[in-house]
Motif scaffolding. Structure first.
Motif, PDB file in Angstrom:
ATOM      1  N   HIS B  52      46.701  37.765  41.256  1.00  0.00           N
ATOM      2  CA  HIS B  52      46.140  36.562  41.881  1.00  0.00           C
ATOM      3  C   HIS B  52      44.964  36.868  42.798  1.00  0.00           C
ATOM      4  CE1 HIS B  52      48.840  33.740  40.077  1.00  0.00           C
ATOM      5  NE2 HIS B  52      49.866  34.512  40.368  1.00  0.00           N
ATOM      6  N   SER B  53      44.008  37.585  42.258  1.00  0.00           N
ATOM      7  CA  SER B  53      42.804  37.893  43.035  1.00  0.00           C
ATOM      8  C   SER B  53      42.057  36.621  43.432  1.00  0.00           C
ATOM      9  CB  SER B  53      41.880  38.809  42.223  1.00  0.00           C
ATOM     10  OG  SER B  53      41.398  38.130  41.072  1.00  0.00           O
ATOM     11  N   GLU B  54      42.283  35.532  42.673  1.00  0.00           N
ATOM     12  CA  GLU B  54      41.555  34.293  42.980  1.00  0.00           C
ATOM     13  C   GLU B  54      41.956  33.708  44.333  1.00  0.00           C
ATOM     14  OE1 GLU B  54      43.752  34.704  40.609  1.00  0.00           O
ATOM     15  OE2 GLU B  54      45.311  33.172  40.849  1.00  0.00           O
ATOM     16  N   LYS B  55      43.080  34.171  44.867  1.00  0.00           N
ATOM     17  CA  LYS B  55      43.522  33.631  46.160  1.00  0.00           C
ATOM     18  C   LYS B  55      42.935  34.391  47.342  1.00  0.00           C
ATOM     19  CE  LYS B  55      47.772  31.658  44.350  1.00  0.00           C
ATOM     20  NZ  LYS B  55      49.216  31.854  44.165  1.00  0.00           N
ATOM     21  N   ILE B  56      42.196  35.458  47.021  1.00  0.00           N
ATOM     22  CA  ILE B  56      41.624  36.256  48.102  1.00  0.00           C
ATOM     23  C   ILE B  56      40.195  35.778  48.354  1.00  0.00           C
ATOM     24  CG2 ILE B  56      41.015  38.602  48.824  1.00  0.00           C
ATOM     25  CD1 ILE B  56      43.127  39.536  46.679  1.00  0.00           C
ATOM     26  N   ALA B  57      39.912  35.455  49.610  1.00  0.00           N
ATOM     27  CA  ALA B  57      38.567  34.988  49.953  1.00  0.00           C
ATOM     28  C   ALA B  57      37.594  36.151  49.892  1.00  0.00           C
ATOM     29  CB  ALA B  57      38.572  34.381  51.340  1.00  0.00           C
ATOM     30  N   LEU B  61      31.758  33.239  45.392  1.00  0.00           N
ATOM     31  CA  LEU B  61      32.600  32.184  44.795  1.00  0.00           C
ATOM     32  C   LEU B  61      33.746  31.793  45.743  1.00  0.00           C
ATOM     33  CD1 LEU B  61      32.975  33.203  41.015  1.00  0.00           C
ATOM     34  CD2 LEU B  61      31.136  31.885  42.106  1.00  0.00           C
ATOM     35  N   ASN B  62      33.957  30.468  45.869  1.00  0.00           N
ATOM     36  CA  ASN B  62      35.074  30.027  46.703  1.00  0.00           C
ATOM     37  C   ASN B  62      36.366  30.064  45.882  1.00  0.00           C
ATOM     38  OD1 ASN B  62      35.442  27.562  45.248  1.00  0.00           O
ATOM     39  ND2 ASN B  62      33.676  26.701  46.361  1.00  0.00           N
ATOM     40  N   GLN B  63      37.484  29.804  46.545  1.00  0.00           N
ATOM     41  CA  GLN B  63      38.765  29.992  45.868  1.00  0.00           C
ATOM     42  C   GLN B  63      38.971  29.008  44.712  1.00  0.00           C
ATOM     43  OE1 GLN B  63      39.855  30.820  49.815  1.00  0.00           O
ATOM     44  NE2 GLN B  63      41.764  31.793  49.172  1.00  0.00           N
ATOM     45  N   GLU B  87      45.768  37.957  33.030  1.00  0.00           N
ATOM     46  CA  GLU B  87      46.840  38.923  33.322  1.00  0.00           C
ATOM     47  C   GLU B  87      46.280  40.303  33.645  1.00  0.00           C
ATOM     48  OE1 GLU B  87      50.818  37.872  30.903  1.00  0.00           O
ATOM     49  OE2 GLU B  87      49.026  37.895  29.641  1.00  0.00           O
ATOM     50  N   LEU B  88      45.091  40.599  33.139  1.00  0.00           N
ATOM     51  CA  LEU B  88      44.447  41.888  33.451  1.00  0.00           C
ATOM     52  C   LEU B  88      43.440  41.744  34.594  1.00  0.00           C
ATOM     53  CD1 LEU B  88      43.848  43.352  29.862  1.00  0.00           C
ATOM     54  CD2 LEU B  88      45.787  43.703  31.390  1.00  0.00           C
ATOM     55  N   ASP B  89      43.480  40.586  35.254  1.00  0.00           N
ATOM     56  CA  ASP B  89      42.570  40.317  36.378  1.00  0.00           C
ATOM     57  C   ASP B  89      41.099  40.465  35.983  1.00  0.00           C
ATOM     58  OD1 ASP B  89      41.770  39.587  38.921  1.00  0.00           O
ATOM     59  OD2 ASP B  89      41.918  41.625  39.725  1.00  0.00           O
ATOM     60  N   VAL B  90      40.769  40.019  34.805  1.00  0.00           N
ATOM     61  CA  VAL B  90      39.358  40.069  34.385  1.00  0.00           C
ATOM     62  C   VAL B  90      38.509  39.173  35.291  1.00  0.00           C
ATOM     63  CG1 VAL B  90      37.752  39.492  32.519  1.00  0.00           C
ATOM     64  CG2 VAL B  90      39.868  40.717  32.004  1.00  0.00           C
ATOM     65  N   HIS B  91      39.102  38.046  35.741  1.00  0.00           N
ATOM     66  CA  HIS B  91      38.340  37.162  36.640  1.00  0.00           C
ATOM     67  C   HIS B  91      37.999  37.867  37.945  1.00  0.00           C
ATOM     68  CE1 HIS B  91      42.613  36.710  37.350  1.00  0.00           C
ATOM     69  NE2 HIS B  91      42.399  36.131  38.517  1.00  0.00           N
ATOM     70  N   GLY B  92      38.954  38.646  38.468  1.00  0.00           N
ATOM     71  CA  GLY B  92      38.688  39.407  39.692  1.00  0.00           C
ATOM     72  C   GLY B  92      37.608  40.447  39.460  1.00  0.00           C
ATOM     73  N   PHE B  93      37.664  41.087  38.288  1.00  0.00           N
ATOM     74  CA  PHE B  93      36.633  42.073  37.950  1.00  0.00           C
ATOM     75  C   PHE B  93      35.261  41.417  37.843  1.00  0.00           C
ATOM     76  CE2 PHE B  93      34.019  43.900  34.551  1.00  0.00           C
ATOM     77  CZ  PHE B  93      33.696  45.106  35.153  1.00  0.00           C
ATOM     78  N   ILE B  94      35.217  40.215  37.253  1.00  0.00           N
ATOM     79  CA  ILE B  94      33.924  39.522  37.108  1.00  0.00           C
ATOM     80  C   ILE B  94      33.305  39.270  38.482  1.00  0.00           C
ATOM     81  CG2 ILE B  94      32.844  37.330  36.423  1.00  0.00           C
ATOM     82  CD1 ILE B  94      34.802  37.295  34.021  1.00  0.00           C
ATOM     83  N   VAL B  95      34.133  38.821  39.433  1.00  0.00           N
ATOM     84  CA  VAL B  95      33.627  38.570  40.787  1.00  0.00           C
ATOM     85  C   VAL B  95      33.098  39.875  41.393  1.00  0.00           C
ATOM     86  CG1 VAL B  95      34.270  37.859  43.123  1.00  0.00           C
ATOM     87  CG2 VAL B  95      35.126  36.575  41.138  1.00  0.00           C
ATOM     88  N   HIS B  96      33.851  40.948  41.182  1.00  0.00           N
ATOM     89  CA  HIS B  96      33.419  42.265  41.679  1.00  0.00           C
ATOM     90  C   HIS B  96      32.095  42.704  41.037  1.00  0.00           C
ATOM     91  CE1 HIS B  96      33.491  46.651  42.359  1.00  0.00           C
ATOM     92  NE2 HIS B  96      33.186  46.744  41.078  1.00  0.00           N
ATOM     93  N   GLN B  97      32.055  42.594  39.705  1.00  0.00           N
ATOM     94  CA  GLN B  97      30.915  43.112  38.965  1.00  0.00           C
ATOM     95  C   GLN B  97      29.649  42.298  39.244  1.00  0.00           C
ATOM     96  OE1 GLN B  97      31.418  45.913  37.564  1.00  0.00           O
ATOM     97  NE2 GLN B  97      30.110  46.253  35.782  1.00  0.00           N
ATOM     98  N   MET B  98      29.815  40.981  39.369  1.00  0.00           N
ATOM     99  CA  MET B  98      28.647  40.133  39.656  1.00  0.00           C
ATOM    100  C   MET B  98      27.988  40.579  40.960  1.00  0.00           C
ATOM    101  SD  MET B  98      28.206  37.938  37.179  1.00  0.00           S
ATOM    102  CE  MET B  98      26.906  36.946  37.869  1.00  0.00           C
TER     103      MET B  98
END
Lengths: 577, 209
Positions: B52-57, B61-63, B87-98
């Motif tokens: 649930h990386s999406e819950k971390i500010a 990108l906002n939550q 499940e592999l936190d690809v969304h969290g990686f996208i935020v990181h990579q961007m």
């Protein structure tokens, strides 16, 4: 022996100083050492230990901060030019020079992408390992069409020296018996894929003058006892060579020439030693040694030897000569001819075509082959030239099945799209042109009149452009490759040229600027890479080239270097230098 | 597996044994094994998946946007016999990579696209994207990919870039590279032609990414 391999201060007079530790420097050091000469190899950068310092090797993409991509800010600040190299990524970036610390300028409205590798081993760690002999046609090219000066040597002068380096380095390939691309002493070639074999047959029918062969590369497909004794083993087809290879499966200074040189006990290495200039004695007309600025603390020191070999890379060696001025040589040492810095060349990798191969759905390959098929230059003598331009180009070929890297741009949402990404896609096949660049006086490197680097050394100022000859050649190569693929039955064929935005330098085959020649009035070096002006000064890297030819230059750096050492050793023994 | 393939595999096994022998002679067995396993390398610096990386500010990108991104990831690359992208936190990686590897303009484009998807979904369905049925979500993303009104060609382009980064993020995870695909850390040599069934997994090990 290991403990005193690396030195900093010394008053010793060495037999030979070799400036640079890349492909040429490694060979020069090995050959001198094995002949019993006390040799000092000078490297401007840090020590890179074989295996220990290959920090990117063996990692999966998930083990890198940004999955092998390099941080934007880091690129912006330190690697703006280096990032243009295909092999630059998070697993290799520590082997590339830092653009911030290694500035250079280019003439207005021109560009030159200067890729650097300033550490022990130099670009031998990063090279693409393609290994081809120059042919008789290549050495004769300038004379045959009147562009540039005549090479002072011919194929037969170099042939035994090619053999000498090939046996030690290990070159995979097939004896194709082509006059335009002489055989090397080969280890077995890499295998072909199904579609490549099909294309090979079709090309043989359609264009008998353009045979497609397996690319020859400095990889141990079947190591000999000699290679195993160097501590090297068989290539495992990872094709991640630029991370460094602990298997020693490709030729590098670290894997091959350095251990041989060190074994003799005659080698010393001065790392972190940026050569500022050569020490020249006007009375004796000899170079006595080199002035060095420490890479880290900027202190100065000197090293002395009976003979100096510049193997500091094409532009590196020329920069040292240009910056070594004296009363007799106000425009750079060994530059009585005024040609030093001129006739800069690269290869022109700026056209190609690709298309899809139908069928072969039930075939795949295993492993990542570190070379690819190759169509040697088929315009290798004036009678075969096209009328719009002189000389020719080779075509590097490749066949792969599409993977997620290419297919991720396709349309699709959901499970079907996901499944498609996990499967091998269509086969595609392509040809990429590798063109010769003519030697032109106007393509020049000089010292900048005011700008200096952090060591206080004048920066290089480069003025180098593609001429119409290169542009016409790429236009023709794109057209030709397109036609070849369509005739051979490929689908969706696309071709391109890219010389309008890709500057010289990025093929990383920069050569010329201290050319060889018979006449001291129009060349810097003689036929043994020896300065016409100063007998104990040699330049054996790419700076010495009279023409670029079409083939990758590194094997010729090696052969020229070992031949020059053999000559220099004899001259030293005869007390002529 | 076909006969041809079996003999190719057997051949590779023999050459691997010979290779181990050579390598051990040169390096010693311990170092040789470590090299072939690819273990012993430090990867503390790599992006680590977070539940649930999406819950971390964070700075980018906002939550709500992160939750939307997570949902889009799962619609494009859903759970099948392998985990979904979320499940592999690809969304969290996208935020990181961007933030690490993309430009300010590219970050803004994705930010704008997520806002646009949110706005258009609410206008046409009166619900946020994340609460729609999977069929509705697929339809909206298909419209976006086809640049169908109200989406424009530039929106499609940004979505294509997002999809490419998403696929990259998925297949460069350890699970993506080694389970969803077939990973060869040390192939043991090159075989030009092996038998392959169109449903077999592709190689997950690439020379250059």
């Amino acid at each position: 022996m290991k403990d005193d391999l690396y030195i900093k201060q010394t008053n010793e007079q060495f037999d030979a100083i070799v400036v640079g530790s890349g492909i040429s420097g490694g060979w020069a050091a090995k050959e001198f050492c094995e002949r019993g000469f006390k040799t000092l190899m000078i490297e401007r950068g840090r020590i890179v230990e074989h295996r220990k310092d290959y920090i990117g090797e063996g990692k999966g993409p998930w083990q890198f901060a940004n999955r092998t991509k390099v941080d934007n800010l880091l690129i912006e600040e330190q690697f703006k030019t280096q990032k243009l190299c295909y092999a630059f990524n998070d697993a290799t970036k520590h082997f590339f020079g830092n653009d911030r610390d290694l500035p250079y300028s280019t003439h207005k409205n021109t560009g030159f992408s200067w890729i650097r590798a300033n550490q022990l081993g130099g670009k031998s760690l990063l090279w693409h390992r393609q290994s081809y002999r120059f042919s008789e046609f290549d050495f004769n090219a300038n004379k045959a069409d009147g562009v540039g000066n005549d090479w002072p040597i011919r194929y037969n002068d170099l042939a035994p020296w090619y053999s000498h380096v090939e046996k030690h380095a290990g070159i995979s390939g097939h004896a194709d018996n082509l006059s335009q691309l002489p055989n090397s002493d080969f280890l077995p070639p890499f295998e072909w894929t199904g579609p490549e074999k099909l294309m090979q047959e079709r090309f043989a029918q359609l264009h008998p003058d353009r045979p497609m062969i397996m690319g020859r590369a400095a990889h141990l497909t079947k190591p000999s006892e000699l290679h195993i004794s160097q501590g090297r083993v068989q290539c495992q087809a990872r094709n991640e060579c630029q991370k460094g290879c602990s298997f020693g499966a490709y030729f590098s200074t670290q894997s091959s020439t350095l251990p041989a040189a060190a074994k003799t006990g005659n080698l010393h290495i001065a790392p972190n030693s940026v050569v500022e200039s050569l020490i020249y004695d006007e009375k004796t007309n000899r170079v006595k040694g080199v002035r060095v600025i420490d890479n880290d603390d900027l202190t100065t020191r000197e090293y002395f030897a009976k003979v100096v070999f510049l193997c500091a890379s094409t532009l590196g060696s020329t920069q040292i000569l240009l910056n070594s001025k004296s009363k007799k040589f106000p425009n750079g040492l060994a530059n009585s001819s005024g040609t030093l810095g001129h006739y800069l060349m690269d290869h022109n990798y700026n056209a190609g075509a690709k298309g899809f191969v139908e069928g072969f759905e039930n075939e795949y390959y295993s492993g990542r082959r570190p070379t690819s098929p190759y169509i040697p230059n088929f315009q290798y003598e004036p009678s075969r030239y096209k009328k719009e331009y002189k000389r020719g180009y080779a075509l590097s070929a490749w066949a792969h099945r599409e993977n997620w890297q290419g297919m991720s741009s396709q349309d699709g949402i959901g499970a079907d799209f996901k499944q498609k990404m996990t499967q091998a896609g269509r086969w595609y096949f392509g040809l990429s042109a590798q063109g010769e660049m003519l030697p032109r006086f106007e393509n020049e490197v000089a010292l900048h009149s005011t700008k200096k680097d952090k060591w206080g050394i004048p920066q290089l100022h480069i003025n180098c452009t593609w001429s119409d000859n290169e542009k016409f050649m790429m236009d023709d190569a794109a057209k030709t490759a397109h036609q070849m693929l369509e005739k051979a039955g490929l689908k969706n064929v696309h071709s391109y040229t890219s010389y309008d935005h890709r500057h010289p330098g990025i093929a990383i085959h920069e050569v010329g600027t201290a050319r060889m020649g018979r006449d001291p009035k129009d060349s810097v070096l003689n036929g043994f890479n020896q300065s016409h002006d100063i007998p104990n000064l040699f330049v054996t890297d790419g700076a010495s080239f009279c023409s670029s030819a079409v083939v990758n230059p590194s094997l010729t750096f090696m052969a020229l270097t070992v031949r020059a050492v053999d000559y220099a050793v004899n001259e030293l023994k005869q007390k002529r230098i | 597996m076909s006969l041809k393939n079996e003999s190719a595999t057997a051949e590779l096994k023999v050459s691997r044994r010979q290779f181990m022998y050579q390598l051990s002679a040169v390096l010693g067995t311990g170092v040789a094994c470590q090299l072939l396993d690819g273990s012993g390398f430090n990867h503390a610096m790599a992006y680590q998946a977070v539940e649930h990386s999406e819950k971390i500010a964070g700075a980018y990108l906002n939550q709500d946007q992160k939750l939307l991104l997570r949902t889009i990831c799962d619609v494009v690359l859903p759970k099948t016999d392998t985990p979904s992208a979320a499940e592999l936190d690809v969304h969290g990686f996208i935020v990181h990579q961007m933030q690490a590897c993309y430009t300010t303009e590219q970050r803004k484009n994705l930010d704008d696209l997520l806002s646009l998807i949110d706005l258009q979904t609410k206008q046409s369905t009166q619900k946020p994207f994340v609460l729609l049925t999977p069929e509705q979500q697929i339809k909206i993303l298909n419209n976006l990919e086809q640049a169908k009104l109200p989406f424009k060609q530039t929106d499609r382009d940004t979505f294509k870039s997002l999809k490419q980064l998403m696929v990259f993020g998925y297949f460069t995870t350890q699970v993506g590279a080694t389970q969803a695909l077939n990973y060869q850390a040390v192939p043991g040599g090159f075989k030009g032609s092996i038998k392959h069934s169109p449903t077999d997994k592709a190689w997950g090990s690439h020379s250059y990414y």
